[in-house]
Design a protein around this motif. Structure first.
Motif, PDB file in Angstrom:
ATOM      1  N   GLU A 160      -9.975   3.701  -3.834  1.00 11.85           N
ATOM      2  CA  GLU A 160      -9.980   5.174  -3.463  1.00 11.85           C
ATOM      3  C   GLU A 160      -8.840   5.903  -4.502  1.00 11.85           C
ATOM      4  O   GLU A 160      -9.070   7.065  -4.856  1.00 11.85           O
ATOM      5  N   LEU A 203       1.014  -1.102   0.105  1.00 16.30           N
ATOM      6  CA  LEU A 203       0.127  -0.151  -0.092  1.00 16.30           C
ATOM      7  C   LEU A 203       0.837   1.349   0.043  1.00 16.30           C
ATOM      8  O   LEU A 203       0.707   2.255  -0.779  1.00 16.30           O
ATOM      9  N   LYS A 263      -8.913  -4.835   2.227  1.00 19.40           N
ATOM     10  CA  LYS A 263      -7.845  -3.758   2.627  1.00 19.40           C
ATOM     11  C   LYS A 263      -7.533  -3.361   1.243  1.00 19.40           C
ATOM     12  O   LYS A 263      -7.438  -2.043   1.027  1.00 19.40           O
ATOM     13  N   ARG A 271      -8.300   0.172  -1.001  1.00 18.05           N
ATOM     14  CA  ARG A 271      -7.215   1.097  -1.356  1.00 18.05           C
ATOM     15  C   ARG A 271      -7.457   1.515  -2.851  1.00 18.05           C
ATOM     16  O   ARG A 271      -7.191   2.716  -3.323  1.00 18.05           O
ATOM     17  N   ASP A 302       1.335   4.192  -3.008  1.00 18.47           N
ATOM     18  CA  ASP A 302       1.292   5.540  -2.890  1.00 18.47           C
ATOM     19  C   ASP A 302       2.185   6.422  -3.426  1.00 18.47           C
ATOM     20  O   ASP A 302       2.355   7.424  -4.055  1.00 18.47           O
TER      21      ASP A 302
END
Length: 282
Positions: A258, A218, A251, A255, A222
């Protein structure tokens, strides 16, 4: 590019550097107004730069000196590329810095890489001469729209580096107008950047060394998105979806969704990634 907000003021310059002043900073939220529409009346020179590159920042300084000397024959718009990925993609930028002259709403000329001031001056003179007498009062030139003071307040907070204040301003808009898409998009981007800027550079190496580490994946995604590599970020998380199950899979999927929402749904790389995600899930 509508529905986005200029987050360039949140990107902190490297040690010893500072964000360029002069001209005017432009982001996804106001690119159409400040660049495309304005270019119907006067040529707008857009410089896409990175605060991480001293040569890039020096080119901005050069352009700032020149635009001040030229007394309004052209205007300078500065775009911090890392915080405005979609502008760079829309203009097909291949390297940083890149300078693009826009007139009549269309790219007119461009160059890539730092250049000495005499060459920049020669290029600018050619741009101004090419559009002389062809833009002022051109049919279709639009008046600058009145800005929503609530968004102005949020952007001023960003300029001060007050992320909490900007977030509160956008939340206030949504409290009054729950369906305001511009405020929703601004909040999504603000919260993403706030999170991504806290991720250490080592997260990429950690994720590559341990593919089973969901949190590292994750964080690495990003960083890749912040570095204008959305396809790499999406592919990393889709591969993680394939390797996981249960809460971990949920999870990662959450993400991904998003991150998709940071872009226009019609962006080809978003469409492709959504298809890959569907295949991974089902």
């Amino acid at each position: 590019m509508s529905g986005a907000v200029d987050l360039s003021s949140l990107k902190q310059p490297p040690a010893g550097g500072s964000a360029p002043a002069g001209g005017y900073a432009v982001g996804e939220a106001d690119f159409e107004t400040k660049v495309l529409r304005r270019s119907m009346q006067v040529p707008v020179v857009v410089v896409l730069y990175s605060q991480r590159s001293p040569g890039s920042v020096e080119l901005v300084r050069t352009l700032e000196r020149l635009v001040q000397a030229d007394g309004g024959t052209w205007e300078l718009a500065t775009v911090e590329a890392e915080a405005n990925m979609r502008i760079a993609q829309a203009l097909r930028v291949q390297g940083i810095p890149t300078v693009i002259a826009i007139a009549g709403g269309q790219p007119l000329a461009d160059f890539e890489g730092a250049q000495p001031e005499p060459q920049v001056r020669q290029w600018l003179t050619a741009v101004v001469d090419a559009v002389a007498g062809k833009l002022e009062g051109a049919e279709g030139a639009a008046e600058q729209p009145v800005e929503d003071p609530r968004f102005v307040a949020a952007e001023e907070a960003l300029d001060r580096g007050d992320m909490a204040g900007a977030e509160a301003a956008y939340e206030a808009v949504l409290a009054a107008e729950p369906n305001n898409e511009d405020a929703k998009a601004a909040l999504r981007q603000l919260r993403f950047l706030a999170r991504a800027q806290q991720v250490p550079e080592s997260a990429l190496a950690t994720a590559d060394a341990d593919p089973a580490n969901v949190d590292a994946a994750l964080d690495a995604a990003d960083l890749e998105l912040l570095g204008q590599r959305p396809e790499a970020a999406f592919d990393r998380l889709i591969a993680t979806v394939k390797r996981t199950a249960g809460e971990d899979r949920t999870k990662v999927r959450t993400r991904l969704l998003e991150l998709f929402d940071l872009f226009d749904k019609a962006e080809p790389f978003v469409v492709a990634a959504r298809r890959k995600l569907a295949t991974a899930l089902y």
